[in-house]
Design a protein around this motif. Structure first.
Motif, short mmCIF file in Angstrom:
data_model
loop_
_atom_site.label_atom_id
_atom_site.label_comp_id
_atom_site.label_asym_id
_atom_site.label_seq_id
_atom_site.Cartn_x
_atom_site.Cartn_y
_atom_site.Cartn_z
N MET A 1 -0.25 13.06 36.69
CA MET A 1 -0.98 14.36 36.66
C MET A 1 -0.09 15.26 37.76
O MET A 1 0.40 14.84 38.68
N ALA A 2 -0.06 16.46 37.30
CA ALA A 2 0.71 17.38 38.40
C ALA A 2 -0.08 17.53 39.48
O ALA A 2 -1.38 17.56 39.72
N ILE A 14 -10.54 12.90 37.68
CA ILE A 14 -11.19 12.50 36.55
C ILE A 14 -11.05 11.31 35.94
O ILE A 14 -12.33 10.62 35.56
N LEU A 15 -9.92 10.44 36.11
CA LEU A 15 -9.86 9.00 35.95
C LEU A 15 -11.02 8.16 36.87
O LEU A 15 -11.60 7.27 36.09
N GLY A 18 -14.39 8.85 35.34
CA GLY A 18 -14.66 8.03 34.00
C GLY A 18 -14.95 6.78 34.22
O GLY A 18 -15.75 6.07 33.69
N ALA A 19 -13.88 6.18 35.08
CA ALA A 19 -14.03 4.71 35.24
C ALA A 19 -15.42 4.21 36.07
O ALA A 19 -16.06 3.19 35.49
N ALA A 21 -18.37 6.02 35.41
CA ALA A 21 -19.33 6.05 34.40
C ALA A 21 -19.13 4.82 33.40
O ALA A 21 -20.27 4.45 33.11
N LEU A 22 -18.01 4.49 33.09
CA LEU A 22 -17.93 3.19 32.35
C LEU A 22 -18.58 1.94 32.85
O LEU A 22 -19.14 1.20 32.41
N LEU A 25 -22.09 2.01 32.67
CA LEU A 25 -22.55 1.52 31.51
C LEU A 25 -22.50 0.20 31.19
O LEU A 25 -23.54 -0.48 30.50
N LEU A 29 -25.42 -2.55 30.13
CA LEU A 29 -25.44 -3.73 29.23
C LEU A 29 -25.38 -5.08 29.72
O LEU A 29 -26.53 -5.78 29.01
N ILE A 32 -29.34 -5.31 29.94
CA ILE A 32 -30.00 -5.41 28.59
C ILE A 32 -30.00 -6.76 27.96
O ILE A 32 -30.85 -7.40 27.40
#
Lengths: 312, 149
Positions: A1-2, A14-15, A18-19, A21-22, A25, A29, A32
């Motif tokens: 990224m610049a 952002i990465l 995102g990582a 959040a995943l 998740l 799982l 569950i």
């Protein structure tokens, strides 16, 4: 990224978000799936609770059958004595069972609720014929319609004088509508069931045992011989041509001693005798209450116990 | 620098952020729907297990009641999980061929469990915890809450 700020350590935010959040998740799982594994594990746990309760009630039945057979053989003086014997025996073996079951966390209990008064009809004189006590009737009714069942019928035949035909000795059991009969000849016995079918078994030379209730002749199986087969109950038993046979016999009738109408003792003596037929008190069967309790199961039930009515 | 012609730093930045955002949002959305789907399947599996355990108990009481003769009392207690499937409700559908209906309170999931029985079955709505299955002289099998609720 610049890189607009010129600071290289703040790149790829952002990465990172995102990582994160995943990752959250995947943790969800995992939670569950863990819950699923727990419930699937619950599903595979062995569960033998009811079979133990049934096994217990069967063992109480078996024990009561043996007790009834014991009290009916020894010291059968009167009904209250028989009741006491049965009650004491039942308490003893329930206590023994109880101690054994307590080690696995099971509480059991039991009681004798009712006894069915019965009567032994017996002749011990093996050289006497099968006529009534006064020897006045060759065709007569040892049980005359007031009974509600009969069992444990066996004869020790020492002499038979007529072959199968119109003159042979026969026993006829009836429920009031249908008859079951057994004819005893010199060489064979003939069984006629409630639907009218007849079958034969051969008998050896006298003396020979005929166990009418267990279907055995001289120690060998005789399949057609099944006392009162297809009759819902046996209310009367008749002997015909009783002078054509000699021997001893015994059978247990579901009828109280006082209900057999024979005040003059024409058919049966009231005391044990080695002369003619006599009657004695016995217990035909009983109803026992069974209780079986674990931390999660309570089972209470009354069971009718009559020897010969249940299998092994 | 011929290779950097037509490229502004700002444009490069915007394109980079956009591509990364699309990638991340796509992954998270897919992952979330996957987890949601797994959650539903898990809730369904849990409800099925709970329902089958309860049905097995009902059948056990039914078997004991039918094997007995008279003055019969049979009672089985079962501790069911309270929080499975995000909270749930069990209902006995009373009819000639009765069945259990279990529905989750937080997922749009319900499960129907059938069982075979010879005595009539009735019951109240339950939501886990201690459950009693009672057979008494009324010749009816009742599924009801235990004392600890």
């Amino acid at each position: 990224m610049a890189d607009l700020s010129g600071r290289r350590d703040e790149r790829a935010q952002i990465l990172l978000l995102g990582a994160f959040a995943l990752a959250a998740l995947f943790v969800t799982l995992a939670l569950i799936l863990n819950a699923v594994i727990y419930t699937e594990n619950l599903a595979t746990r062995a569960d033998s609770r009811t079979s133990d309760a049934v096994a217990h009630s069967k063992s109480v039945e078996r024990g009561t059958v043996d007790l009834l057979e014991y009290v009916n053989e020894y010291n059968t003086t009167n009904y209250s004595h028989l009741r006491n014997e049965l009650g004491t025996g039942f308490v003893n073996f329930t206590e023994a069972l109880s101690r054994f079951r307590l080690t696995s966390g099971v509480v059991i209990g039991g009681t004798v609720r009712t006894e069915f008064e019965g009567t032994w009809l017996t002749q011990t004189n093996a050289s006497r014929n099968f006529t009534n006590r006064n020897n006045t009737a060759v065709s007569w009714s040892p049980v005359n319609g007031s009974a509600n069942g009969a069992r444990a019928f066996r004869m020790n035949v020492t002499a038979v004088s007529a072959s199968l035909g119109p003159n042979n000795f026969s026993v006829r059991a009836s429920n009031g509508t249908h008859n079951w009969s057994l004819a005893v000849g010199t060489n064979d016995i003939n069984v006629t069931d409630a639907t009218g079918n007849t079958s034969q078994c051969s008998i050896g030379a006298a003396p020979v045992w005929i166990n009418v209730s267990e279907g055995r002749v001289g120690g060998a199986d005789c399949a057609p011989l099944d006392f009162g087969a297809d009759l819902d109950t046996i209310s009367s038993i008749e002997f015909h041509n009783a002078d054509q046979i000699k021997g001893s016999y015994r059978l247990l009738v579901n009828n109280s001693l006082s209900d057999i109408d024979d005040p003059e003792q024409v058919d049966f003596a009231l005391n044990s005798t080695n002369d003619g037929p006599f009657k004695e008190p016995a217990l035909y069967g009983a109803v026992v209450g069974i209780e079986y309790q674990t931390t999660s199961l309570l089972y209470r039930s009354d069971r009718r116990v009559v020897p010969g009515e249940i299998d092994g | 620098m011929d290779s950097a012609r037509g490229q502004a730093i700002t444009l490069e930045y915007v394109l980079g952020v956009a591509i990364a955002s699309i990638l991340i949002v796509g992954l998270v959305t897919t992952g979330a729907s996957f987890v949601d789907q797994q959650g539903k399947q898990a809730a369904q599996a849990e409800l099925r297990v709970i329902g089958q355990q309860l049905a097995a108990d009902i059948e056990a009481v039914d078997r004991l009641a039918s094997s007995a003769e008279k003055n019969t009392t049979v009672r089985i207690e079962r501790e069911l999980p309270r929080e499975a499937a995000g909270g749930y409700t069990v209902r006995v559908l009373e009819r000639a061929n009765p069945r259990l209906n279990l529905s989750s309170d937080s997922h749009d999931v319900s499960v129907r469990i059938e069982f075979s029985n010879s005595t009539a079955v009735s019951g109240t709505a339950l939501s886990g915890g201690q459950v009693l299955i009672n057979y008494t002289a009324s010749d009816e099998l009742r599924v009801e809450r235990g004392d600890d609720q």
